[in-house]
Design an enzyme around this catalytic site. Sequence first.
Site, mmCIF file in Angstrom:
data_model
loop_
_atom_site.group_PDB
_atom_site.id
_atom_site.type_symbol
_atom_site.label_atom_id
_atom_site.label_comp_id
_atom_site.label_asym_id
_atom_site.label_seq_id
_atom_site.Cartn_x
_atom_site.Cartn_y
_atom_site.Cartn_z
ATOM 1 N N HIS A 187 49.584 82.161 12.929
ATOM 2 C CA HIS A 187 49.863 83.016 14.089
ATOM 3 C C HIS A 187 50.983 83.967 13.725
ATOM 4 C CE1 HIS A 187 50.877 84.251 18.184
ATOM 5 N NE2 HIS A 187 49.655 83.874 18.479
ATOM 6 N N ASP B 257 43.039 78.869 19.236
ATOM 7 C CA ASP B 257 41.591 78.929 19.013
ATOM 8 C C ASP B 257 41.047 77.746 18.228
ATOM 9 O OD1 ASP B 257 41.050 81.320 20.345
ATOM 10 O OD2 ASP B 257 41.845 82.483 18.681
HETATM 11 N N1 ACO Z 1 44.291 80.577 6.071
HETATM 12 C C1 ACO Z 1 44.812 80.771 4.837
HETATM 13 N N2 ACO Z 1 45.883 81.563 4.580
HETATM 14 C C2 ACO Z 1 46.450 82.197 5.635
HETATM 15 C C3 ACO Z 1 45.965 82.026 6.942
HETATM 16 C C4 ACO Z 1 44.858 81.189 7.152
HETATM 17 N N3 ACO Z 1 44.348 81.010 8.383
HETATM 18 N N4 ACO Z 1 46.720 82.777 7.791
HETATM 19 C C5 ACO Z 1 47.649 83.374 7.031
HETATM 20 N N5 ACO Z 1 47.489 83.031 5.727
HETATM 21 C C6 ACO Z 1 48.339 83.447 4.604
HETATM 22 C C7 ACO Z 1 48.018 84.868 4.181
HETATM 23 O O1 ACO Z 1 47.034 84.905 3.180
HETATM 24 C C8 ACO Z 1 49.367 85.356 3.708
HETATM 25 O O2 ACO Z 1 49.575 84.863 2.419
HETATM 26 P P1 ACO Z 1 50.480 85.740 1.356
HETATM 27 O O3 ACO Z 1 51.838 85.838 1.973
HETATM 28 O O4 ACO Z 1 50.442 84.908 0.110
HETATM 29 O O5 ACO Z 1 49.788 87.050 1.219
HETATM 30 C C9 ACO Z 1 50.348 84.659 4.632
HETATM 31 O O6 ACO Z 1 49.680 83.469 5.075
HETATM 32 C C10 ACO Z 1 50.739 85.479 5.848
HETATM 33 O O7 ACO Z 1 49.563 85.920 6.477
HETATM 34 P P2 ACO Z 1 49.449 87.274 7.275
HETATM 35 O O8 ACO Z 1 48.008 87.585 7.484
HETATM 36 O O9 ACO Z 1 50.304 88.317 6.624
HETATM 37 O O10 ACO Z 1 50.181 86.841 8.609
HETATM 38 P P3 ACO Z 1 50.003 87.519 9.973
HETATM 39 O O11 ACO Z 1 51.118 87.092 10.827
HETATM 40 O O12 ACO Z 1 49.801 88.988 9.821
HETATM 41 O O13 ACO Z 1 48.589 86.913 10.480
HETATM 42 C C11 ACO Z 1 46.862 85.787 11.576
HETATM 43 C C12 ACO Z 1 48.362 86.089 11.540
HETATM 44 C C13 ACO Z 1 46.074 87.105 11.551
HETATM 45 C C14 ACO Z 1 46.556 85.071 12.878
HETATM 46 C C15 ACO Z 1 46.471 84.925 10.346
HETATM 47 O O14 ACO Z 1 47.226 83.737 10.328
HETATM 48 C C16 ACO Z 1 44.973 84.590 10.307
HETATM 49 O O15 ACO Z 1 44.199 85.387 9.784
HETATM 50 N N6 ACO Z 1 44.545 83.425 10.868
HETATM 51 C C17 ACO Z 1 43.137 83.090 10.950
HETATM 52 C C18 ACO Z 1 42.483 83.808 12.149
HETATM 53 C C19 ACO Z 1 42.921 83.224 13.465
HETATM 54 O O16 ACO Z 1 42.924 82.012 13.661
HETATM 55 N N7 ACO Z 1 43.253 84.119 14.426
HETATM 56 C C20 ACO Z 1 43.622 83.718 15.783
HETATM 57 C C21 ACO Z 1 45.083 83.967 16.038
HETATM 58 S S1 ACO Z 1 45.537 83.440 17.670
HETATM 59 C C22 ACO Z 1 44.953 84.672 18.656
HETATM 60 O O17 ACO Z 1 44.970 85.817 18.342
HETATM 61 C C23 ACO Z 1 44.404 84.307 19.961
#
Ligand code: ACO
Length: 414
Positions: free
Chosen positions: A298, A355
């Site tokens: 998140h 979710d």
């Molecule tokens: N699985 C594996 N790796 C992940 C995940 C995940 N679910 N989420 C983040 N990471 C990693 C990224 O690859 C990144 O790694 P790096 O630093 O080595 O490049 C690091 O964690 C940070 O991730 P970002 O995408 O930069 O973090 P951000 O805060 O922008 O993203 C997000 C948040 C989009 C929710 C992300 O965690 C994700 O894609 N999760 C899966 C989708 C999801 O469940 N979305 C629902 C969110 S809740 C809502 O909106 C209602």
Amino acid sequence: MCGIVNCNINGIVKTFPVIYGSLNEKAINISTLREQTGYITFDPGFKNTSIAKSSISFVDGEKGILLYRGYPIEEIIQKCTFLKTSYLLLNGELPNEKQLHNFSYMINQVNISNNNTKILQIFEKYPINTHPMGILSSLSSILEFMQEENNNNIFIHLLAKFPILAALIYRKKHGLSPVNYDNTLYYTSNIVNMFFATNNDKPNYIIVDALDKLLILHADHEQNCSTTTVRLLSSAHVSLYASIAAGISALWGRLHGGANEAVIEMLENILHNGGNIKKWIEKAKNKKDPFRLMGFGHRIYKNFDPRAIIIKQVAENIMKKLKFNNPILQLAKELEEVAINDSYFIEKKLYPNIDFYSGIIYQAIGIPKDMFTVMFALGRLPGWIAHWKEMRLNQEPLVRPRQIYVGYKKRNIL
Ligand code: ACO
């Protein structure tokens, strides 16, 4: 509280005021930065940018706190219904009995004084394979032109019509004829009734209770992607209906609300391929693999998502009460256990979000996968409306960010 920060830019010290929130959040007001220095800020994804002052909800991602108008989500879920929560978000205070009664009465009035013939006529034109979120978004815009003359409360109109739209989408997709709104039923009971009624049975209380809790948990979450979309449109003085339609489209995305559908697809896929959790965890950690663990991570929560904790309990409860034996709940719990103890997820502060377990509840209720995000939208509606309204009441300026242009320098056509 007031304060300033001094910034040394190329040897010249400039002063900027600091803004404090009511729970000690601090922001540097850089609105005169370009004027004073020629610089702008660069913040992709708005990770460090507050777009406005808001008093609707508060999130502390480090401590796992979520407040609606000051009330903790853990208290709201125990003491309020979704309708009461909606009133709170829209009006700023909890309603007394009379106010709640009037709120519910106004919603009922919209739905009984208004037959849905026009909506049904438009609805018939959609190809059967249109995604429910696409239909919901376009119907929301069209609703603007279906306002009855005697009803000028657009907030109530939308709250009243949304369950009807959702139920119509579900029933049409399943070849079922529409079920009428029943003004003797509570808001969420009506949703369950309009989705599933086959005879004159009362809606199942266990299902109504679980759905009501899900709607409450989804009702608002400060400046998330879809809410910011709604606020952005409101800033351009776009109508509430068209702004909500845009919010629905933003919510549809798999990194945002669409993750609930993606989580169940992922869990089914893991199960279908032998249930080797470790293999999928390794895939999620592999930078060369586009796979991410859906329902994990998140932007704000870096410790735990308080909504996910409540949702997990609701999921376990409903499965037990309905005697619904779905191997997916067990798989989800095992996957969570492995992930939260894995150093990759610990270091990156990735925890289950709202979710991760919501789809399991929707499945137990009987809602199909492609309707999951529609259910999220039903819950988020009061939050979107409150933010749209706040933007207009506070006379917030047009949202119009700047950019760093990295394209061609000026050139001529040869
Ligand atoms: N699985 C594996 N790796 C992940 C995940 C995940 N679910 N989420 C983040 N990471 C990693 C990224 O690859 C990144 O790694 P790096 O630093 O080595 O490049 C690091 O964690 C940070 O991730 P970002 O995408 O930069 O973090 P951000 O805060 O922008 O993203 C997000 C948040 C989009 C929710 C992300 O965690 C994700 O894609 N999760 C899966 C989708 C999801 O469940 N979305 C629902 C969110 S809740 C809502 O909106 C209602």
